[in-house]
Design a protein around this motif. Structure first.
Motif, mmCIF file in Angstrom:
data_model
loop_
_atom_site.group_PDB
_atom_site.id
_atom_site.type_symbol
_atom_site.label_atom_id
_atom_site.label_comp_id
_atom_site.label_asym_id
_atom_site.label_seq_id
_atom_site.Cartn_x
_atom_site.Cartn_y
_atom_site.Cartn_z
ATOM 1 N N ARG A 141 14.321 23.089 31.651
ATOM 2 C CA ARG A 141 14.121 23.018 33.104
ATOM 3 C C ARG A 141 12.728 23.515 33.480
ATOM 4 O O ARG A 141 12.042 22.930 34.314
ATOM 5 N N ARG A 142 12.301 24.599 32.810
ATOM 6 C CA ARG A 142 10.981 25.148 33.116
ATOM 7 C C ARG A 142 9.866 24.244 32.605
ATOM 8 O O ARG A 142 8.848 24.056 33.277
ATOM 9 N N ARG B 209 9.377 21.402 34.983
ATOM 10 C CA ARG B 209 8.661 21.801 36.203
ATOM 11 C C ARG B 209 7.173 21.989 35.927
ATOM 12 O O ARG B 209 6.321 21.531 36.699
ATOM 13 N N GLU C 10 3.578 20.425 37.434
ATOM 14 C CA GLU C 10 2.552 21.262 38.059
ATOM 15 C C GLU C 10 1.241 21.255 37.281
ATOM 16 O O GLU C 10 0.159 21.165 37.869
#
Length: 322
Positions: free
Chosen positions: A114-115, A118, A122
């Motif tokens: 999940r990280r 993300r 970014e």
């Protein structure tokens, strides 16, 4: 000749990256025998694929980084049907299109799906490909210029990877172009060089751009072992309108004589509080009145405003703050 790769159960050899030595650019008399590539401020990455549409990414330290950089997974589709091992550099580009190692550090070592997803949105990485060591057969003994021709023939271009060109000869032009492009420097590779896994070879030569900076010493940290009681590094700051800003510690390049001299000077101007306006995130910091000025070299700045690869050059008694 000793084995340079381990076959294991994979349909491709497990190859460690070849390393470059630090040195000057080849001069005009020999530059025609060399290729010149940009030196990217990133993290080395070996790309492995059995040709089934998947890729496995391995760091220079031998760690699996496949899940860390999910945006590179589609590269496997371009390599489908071809067992390949490639060499490259993972970078994160800033808003000007220049590599930012500080941004890359936010991506390194992250494995939570999940990280990583993300972070890929970014701060997406870009993979710079610059060598091929296996394509259905070993290319380790194949000359550099032939390997680059094979790599070019793969036509690997995508939203998160590319194969930049190199130049033959023209060392000074390559140097100027890397400087104007805000890159870390230049890597010179002999056109006839073989690929030597895990070895640091003079056939590959890296030359970095260095910046020179005067910093104000606001303290020090104690060294270890034979340096106990002496400065292992000094706490460097730069003067700004708001006050003295801590920008990092500098220890590399200090001679034993300079450490003893600094110990005497800093012992006289001890301070019981930090002279910096921002936090000093080092353990065991000793503070001093910000009077001494030192000249250092560095390769650049991190996104957090810290010195990158600082090296001590000399104390500047002519700039001592009285």
């Amino acid at each position: 000749m000793a084995p340079t790769a381990e076959q294991g159960s994979a349909p491709y050899p497990l190859i460690r990256p070849m390393l470059a030595t630090i040195g000057p650019l080849p001069d005009e008399l020999e530059e025609a025998d060399w290729a010149f590539e940009a030196k990217w401020d990133g993290a080395r990455c070996i790309v492995n694929t059995p040709g089934d549409g998947t890729v496995r990414l391995v760091t220079r330290a031998g760690n699996d980084a496949t899940t860390t950089y999910p945006e590179l997974a589609p590269l496997g589709d371009q390599l489908r049907g071809r067992p390949v091992v490639l060499d490259g550099e993972v970078v994160v580009l800033d808003v000007r299109g220049r590599p930012d190692f500080g941004l890359l550090q936010r991506r390194m070592g992250v494995v939570n799906p999940r990280r990583t997803a993300r972070l890929a949105m970014e701060h997406p990485v870009h993979l710079i490909l610059f060598d091929v060591m296996y394509l259905g057969r070993s290319l380790l003994g194949t000359p550099y210029h032939e390997r680059r021709s094979v790599l070019s023939g793969l036509r690997l271009r995508g939203p998160n990877w590319s194969t930049p060109a190199y130049v033959v000869g023209h060392a000074q032009q390559a140097w100027e172009a890397s400087l104007q492009g805000g890159l870390e420097g230049v890597v010179a590779k002999r056109l006839t060089s073989a690929y030597l896994p895990g070895l640091r070879s003079p056939e590959w030569r890296k030359t970095k751009h260095l910046q020179t900076l005067d910093v104000i010493i606001g303290g020090w940290t104690e060294g270890h072992g034979s340096l106990a009681g002496l400065p292992g590094s000094v706490l460097a700051g730069v003067a700004e309108p708001a006050g003295l800003r801590y920008v990092g510690s500098v220890g590399s390049g200090l001679s034993d004589q300079e450490r003893h001299e600094l110990a005497r000077y800093l012992g006289v101007i001890r301070l019981d509080r930090s002279p910096f306006v921002n936090a000093v995130d080092v353990v065991g910091a000793h503070f001093a009145e910000p009077r001494l000025v030192a000249e250092i070299t560095l390769t650049g700045w991190t996104s957090a405003g810290r010195l990158r690869h600082p090296i001590w050059h000399r104390l500047r008694p002519d700039l001592t703050r009285l």
